[in-house]
Design an enzyme around this catalytic site. Structure first.
Site, PDB file in Angstrom:
ATOM      1  N   SER A 228       0.861  -1.180   0.000  1.00 26.18           N
ATOM      2  CA  SER A 228       0.000   0.000   0.000  1.00 26.18           C
ATOM      3  C   SER A 228       0.899   1.232   0.000  1.00 26.18           C
ATOM      4  O   SER A 228       1.772   1.354  -0.854  1.00 26.18           O
ATOM      5  CB  SER A 228      -0.937  -0.034   1.210  1.00 26.18           C
ATOM      6  OG  SER A 228      -1.902   0.992   1.134  1.00 26.18           O
TER       7      SER A 228
ATOM      8  N   HIS B 242      -2.755  -0.949  -3.366  1.00 29.21           N
ATOM      9  CA  HIS B 242      -4.006  -0.207  -3.201  1.00 29.21           C
ATOM     10  C   HIS B 242      -4.020   1.039  -4.084  1.00 29.21           C
ATOM     11  O   HIS B 242      -3.122   1.878  -4.003  1.00 29.21           O
ATOM     12  CB  HIS B 242      -4.178   0.231  -1.739  1.00 29.21           C
ATOM     13  CG  HIS B 242      -4.333  -0.918  -0.800  1.00 29.21           C
ATOM     14  ND1 HIS B 242      -4.021  -0.833   0.542  1.00 29.21           N
ATOM     15  CD2 HIS B 242      -4.776  -2.192  -0.991  1.00 29.21           C
ATOM     16  CE1 HIS B 242      -4.268  -1.985   1.121  1.00 29.21           C
ATOM     17  NE2 HIS B 242      -4.724  -2.828   0.212  1.00 29.21           N
TER      18      HIS B 242
ATOM     19  N   ASP C 155      -4.078  -4.823   5.971  1.00 28.31           N
ATOM     20  CA  ASP C 155      -4.514  -5.635   4.841  1.00 28.31           C
ATOM     21  C   ASP C 155      -3.348  -6.542   4.442  1.00 28.31           C
ATOM     22  O   ASP C 155      -2.197  -6.125   4.423  1.00 28.31           O
ATOM     23  CB  ASP C 155      -4.914  -4.748   3.663  1.00 28.31           C
ATOM     24  CG  ASP C 155      -5.583  -5.544   2.545  1.00 28.31           C
ATOM     25  OD1 ASP C 155      -6.166  -6.603   2.834  1.00 28.31           O
ATOM     26  OD2 ASP C 155      -5.526  -5.095   1.391  1.00 28.31           O
TER      27      ASP C 155
END
Length: 338
Positions: A12, A39, A131
């Site tokens: 990310s 992301h 995540d």
């Protein structure tokens, strides 16, 4: 026997540099396939395949649904689509967001683990929150290898730290150290996993994660007292080892940290709505007070003025709360860059 030739990478905030450094060190004849989720907001155009193709010798492309998996290729999840692996192919879906993201890392790791078992190597890179932790745990549970970026080399430590804390790691390395290991692992023979038949699903459900669908049919865990930030349905709480996750009936999924951040976002939105309503109420009450005064209705004017002052007082309290912030600095940063 096949090697550990299915490499799934998730990152990310701060991870593009790490992914580029990682693929730069892979050899042109790398005997495996690489799958990348970073992301991105669904509204942007991703140039990550171009960046990765320029960074290293392997060609990188956005994955296409139904595309056969080839060795020596890098497949990147496009914006607003989850990337799944199944039956030797990539599959794109617009299923429910997980941890507030689509693409999310967990669906890629989870489907790779179910489809390829010990052939999978999962790599979690720089990013906020957690995540990828649940997905990496699935990789380990199916006999795969777990790798996390070393904290000192990560621009944002949240994701690799969560993975290290909750998953039994095989390796914790800087991005420059990972390519040689991946090459060695891709040549390491492992027993081919048994093929696990996928559940039958209707065409209407085809776009959703197969394993998320199975979860929704049985609703594992216990109903919590919290609701989904996306659809406001009841969230079921599931605890796996020390990892706590939440999933609603339609499939939106959150880690506990991601849920806290999205609740804070909802709380801020609700406070701004309340502030706007109070200020509108005050403005209308003062207008009515002025009209009553002009007509000599002093009692009504006083009542409207009092309502206006009450609304202004409550608005002031809410504005102060908003100015101070309704979430921590770390969580606020995660919303901006995570």
């Amino acid at each position: 026997m096949a090697g550990r030739d299915i490499v799934v990478i998730g990152g990310s905030a701060g991870s593009i540099e790490a992914v580029a450094e990682l693929v730069r060190g892979l050899p042109p004849d790398f005997p495996g396939s690489v799958f990348v989720v970073v992301h991105f907001p669904g509204s942007v155009t991703s140039t990550l395949p171009r960046i990765l193709s320029r960074a290293g010798p392997l060609p990188a492309r956005h994955a296409i649904s139904g595309q056969a998996i080839e060795s020596g290729r890098i497949y990147v999840a496009p914006p607003d689509c989850h990337l799944h692996l199944s039956d030797g192919q990539t599959r794109l879906t617009r299923g429910p967001k997980e941890n507030g993201h689509r693409p999310a890392i967990d669906p890629l790791f989870r489907t790779a683990a179910h489809s390829y078992g010990p052939r999978v190597v999962g790599v979690v890179l720089s990013g906020n929150l957690n995540d990828g932790t649940a997905g990496l745990l699935a990789v380990k549970q199916h006999g795969g290898i777990a790798i996390a970026q070393s904290l000192e080399s990560a621009l944002y430590q949240g994701m690799p730290r969560s993975a290290i804390e909750h998953v039994e790691m095989d390796h914790v390395l800087a991005p420059s150290e990972i390519p040689l290991l991946l090459t060695e692992l891709a040549l390491e023979p492992v027993q081919r996993p048994e093929v696990v038949p996928m559940p039958d699903i209707s065409p209407a459900d085809q776009q959703a994660d197969d394993f998320a669908i199975a979860d929704r049919h049985t609703q594992p865990g216990i109903p919590s007292t919290m609701t989904c930030p996306e659809c406001h349905g009841t969230l079921w709480e599931v605890k796996e080892n020390e990892l706590v996750r939440f999933r609603c009936r339609v499939g939106h999924a959150y880690s506990d940290e991601a849920l806290l951040v999205h609740q804070s976002e909802q709380l801020e939105a609700a406070l701004w709505t309340a502030l706007r309503s109070l200020e509108e109420h005050s403005a209308l009450a003062r207008r009515l007070a002025a009209r009553a005064n002009s007509r000599g209705h002093s009692h009504s004017a006083s009542s409207f003025t009092e309502q206006a002052m009450d609304a202004e007082h409550h608005a002031s309290v809410i504005r102060t709360a908003l100015d101070r912030g309704v979430r921590s600095g770390d969580a606020a940063e995660a919303l901006v860059v995570g």
